[in-house]
Write a protein that holds these residues in place. Structure first.
Motif, short mmCIF file in Angstrom:
data_model
loop_
_atom_site.label_atom_id
_atom_site.label_comp_id
_atom_site.label_asym_id
_atom_site.label_seq_id
_atom_site.Cartn_x
_atom_site.Cartn_y
_atom_site.Cartn_z
N TYR A 48 0.82 -1.21 0.00
CA TYR A 48 0.00 0.00 0.00
C TYR A 48 0.86 1.26 0.00
CZ TYR A 48 -4.28 -2.59 1.00
OH TYR A 48 -5.36 -3.43 0.91
N GLN A 49 2.13 1.11 0.38
CA GLN A 49 2.94 2.31 0.61
C GLN A 49 4.30 2.22 -0.07
OE1 GLN A 49 3.15 3.08 4.84
NE2 GLN A 49 0.98 2.67 5.09
N LEU A 50 4.37 1.61 -1.24
CA LEU A 50 5.68 1.47 -1.90
C LEU A 50 6.21 2.84 -2.32
CD1 LEU A 50 5.27 -1.69 -4.16
CD2 LEU A 50 6.54 -1.48 -2.02
N LYS A 51 7.53 2.97 -2.18
CA LYS A 51 8.21 4.19 -2.61
C LYS A 51 9.38 3.77 -3.51
CE LYS A 51 7.29 6.52 1.79
NZ LYS A 51 6.72 5.35 2.47
N GLU A 52 10.01 4.74 -4.16
CA GLU A 52 11.13 4.42 -5.06
C GLU A 52 12.19 3.58 -4.36
OE1 GLU A 52 12.99 7.62 -7.15
OE2 GLU A 52 11.07 8.36 -7.92
N GLU A 53 12.47 3.92 -3.08
CA GLU A 53 13.54 3.21 -2.37
C GLU A 53 13.18 1.77 -2.01
OE1 GLU A 53 12.26 6.18 -1.60
OE2 GLU A 53 11.87 6.40 0.55
N ASP A 54 11.91 1.39 -2.25
CA ASP A 54 11.51 -0.01 -2.00
C ASP A 54 11.83 -0.90 -3.20
OD1 ASP A 54 10.40 0.31 0.59
OD2 ASP A 54 8.69 1.33 -0.32
N PHE A 55 12.37 -0.33 -4.27
CA PHE A 55 12.72 -1.11 -5.46
C PHE A 55 14.23 -1.33 -5.51
CE2 PHE A 55 8.48 0.13 -6.30
CZ PHE A 55 7.96 -0.88 -7.09
N LEU A 56 14.61 -2.57 -5.81
CA LEU A 56 16.01 -2.98 -5.83
C LEU A 56 16.46 -3.25 -7.26
CD1 LEU A 56 15.63 -5.75 -3.09
CD2 LEU A 56 16.21 -3.33 -2.71
N ALA A 57 17.67 -2.87 -7.59
CA ALA A 57 18.23 -3.23 -8.90
C ALA A 57 18.79 -4.64 -8.79
CB ALA A 57 19.33 -2.24 -9.29
N CYS A 58 18.36 -5.51 -9.72
CA CYS A 58 18.82 -6.91 -9.71
C CYS A 58 19.13 -7.32 -11.14
CB CYS A 58 17.70 -7.84 -9.24
SG CYS A 58 17.19 -7.60 -7.56
N ASP A 59 20.00 -8.33 -11.28
CA ASP A 59 20.16 -8.90 -12.62
C ASP A 59 18.98 -9.84 -12.88
OD1 ASP A 59 20.70 -11.40 -11.50
OD2 ASP A 59 22.88 -11.26 -11.80
N LEU A 60 18.92 -10.42 -14.06
CA LEU A 60 17.74 -11.22 -14.42
C LEU A 60 17.75 -12.61 -13.77
CD1 LEU A 60 17.05 -10.16 -18.13
CD2 LEU A 60 16.29 -9.11 -15.99
N ASP A 61 18.81 -12.91 -12.99
CA ASP A 61 18.80 -14.11 -12.14
C ASP A 61 18.44 -13.73 -10.70
OD1 ASP A 61 19.49 -15.89 -14.19
OD2 ASP A 61 21.62 -15.41 -13.96
N ALA A 62 17.93 -12.50 -10.53
CA ALA A 62 17.48 -12.00 -9.22
C ALA A 62 18.60 -11.78 -8.22
CB ALA A 62 16.40 -12.91 -8.64
N LYS A 63 19.81 -11.58 -8.72
CA LYS A 63 20.92 -11.24 -7.81
C LYS A 63 20.95 -9.73 -7.63
CE LYS A 63 23.84 -15.24 -8.46
NZ LYS A 63 23.25 -15.86 -9.67
N LEU A 64 21.07 -9.33 -6.36
CA LEU A 64 21.03 -7.91 -6.03
C LEU A 64 22.22 -7.16 -6.62
CD1 LEU A 64 19.52 -5.76 -4.26
CD2 LEU A 64 21.12 -6.36 -2.43
N ILE A 65 21.95 -6.05 -7.30
CA ILE A 65 23.00 -5.16 -7.81
C ILE A 65 23.15 -3.98 -6.86
CG2 ILE A 65 23.69 -3.62 -9.70
CD1 ILE A 65 22.07 -5.49 -11.60
N SER A 66 22.01 -3.35 -6.54
CA SER A 66 22.05 -2.24 -5.58
C SER A 66 20.67 -2.04 -4.97
CB SER A 66 22.52 -0.95 -6.27
OG SER A 66 21.55 -0.53 -7.20
N GLY A 67 20.67 -1.36 -3.82
CA GLY A 67 19.41 -1.07 -3.14
C GLY A 67 19.41 -1.64 -1.74
N ASN A 68 18.41 -1.23 -0.99
CA ASN A 68 18.35 -1.55 0.42
C ASN A 68 17.24 -2.58 0.68
OD1 ASN A 68 18.63 -1.50 3.16
ND2 ASN A 68 17.50 0.42 3.43
N GLY A 69 17.60 -3.83 0.81
CA GLY A 69 16.60 -4.87 1.06
C GLY A 69 16.98 -6.15 0.36
N LYS A 70 16.02 -7.07 0.37
CA LYS A 70 16.27 -8.41 -0.18
C LYS A 70 15.27 -8.66 -1.30
CE LYS A 70 15.83 -12.90 2.07
NZ LYS A 70 14.95 -13.47 1.19
N PRO A 71 15.75 -9.07 -2.49
CA PRO A 71 14.76 -9.41 -3.52
C PRO A 71 14.02 -10.68 -3.13
CG PRO A 71 17.03 -9.72 -4.34
CD PRO A 71 17.13 -9.22 -2.93
N SER A 72 12.74 -10.73 -3.43
CA SER A 72 11.96 -11.93 -3.17
C SER A 72 12.51 -13.07 -4.03
CB SER A 72 10.50 -11.64 -3.55
OG SER A 72 9.87 -12.80 -3.97
#
Ligand SMILES: [Zn+2]
Length: 204
Positions: A48-72
């Motif tokens: 209900y409250q997503l903001k830009e900082e809730d999105f993470l940059a990941c490669d297409l294998d879902a490995k985190l590139i940058s951002g604060n959090g964990k990709p699902s």
């Protein structure tokens, strides 16, 4: 970060949340960044409250590139859809009650075949209610790479619906723009809800 597309996606996520399609932090949403990477909503955030900082940059294998959090873990399936369809720029994953219940009613059903609904025309490429729109159902699997492989195997049939169901779990829908992905999501959710009320599943 593609600001305009991301703000359109955040607006769409808010809309999805108000429809009740992603309760209790469920669901996840993504936007293609380039040929090899995507922005995906971080795991466990209130939709209900997503903001830009809730999105993470990941490669297409879902490995985190940058951002604060964990990709699902499910981000891997988003990535597979981007790999299989170079034109896709947005993937929406919802957890609605009609999709969850209908896909559990006949556990051997491999698809829902929609026929006769005017709303089939909300899916790109469909021009008449007389055509048959097949929405494929995959068994749920906590091993997301294995689930993504099953989707890849059937992609030549799956892609026409711009969506797929994971049984007892939810809907993935996508499009070449955020607006198209949202139209496909709303169209497929509408069609599933119609079948949910009539409880008619066509065996695969
Ligand atoms: Zn899910």
């Amino acid at each position: 970060m593609p600001k305009d597309a991301l703000s359109a996606l955040i607006h769409t996520c808010n809309f999805i949340a108000t429809k009740g399609f992603c309760p209790a932090t469920g669901g996840n949403f993504s936007l293609r960044n380039d040929a090899d990477s995507m922005w995906v909503s971080a795991s466990g955030r209130d939709k209900y409250q997503l903001k830009e900082e809730d999105f993470l940059a990941c490669d297409l294998d879902a490995k985190l590139i940058s951002g604060n959090g964990k990709p699902s873990a499910e981000a891997f399936l988003h990535g597979m859809i981007y790999k299989l369809s170079s034109e896709t720029s947005c993937v929406l994953h919802t957890h609605s009650v009609p999709v969850t219940v209908l896909s559990m009613q006949k556990k051997e059903a491999q698809k829902i075949a929609f026929q006769g609904y005017e709303m089939q025309k909300t899916i790109s490429g469909f021009q008449s209610h007389e055509e048959t729109l097949k929405l494929f159902i995959f068994d749920n699997d906590q091993d997301i790479p294995r689930l993504a492989s099953a989707v890849k195997e059937l992609w030549h049939e799956v892609k026409a619906a711009y969506g797929l169901i994971v049984r007892g779990h939810g809907l993935y829908s996508w499009g070449n723009t955020v607006a198209e992905a949202r139209r496909h999501m709303e169209g497929l959710e509408f069609l599933v809800e119609c079948e949910f009320y009539s409880s008619r599943v066509v065996r695969g």
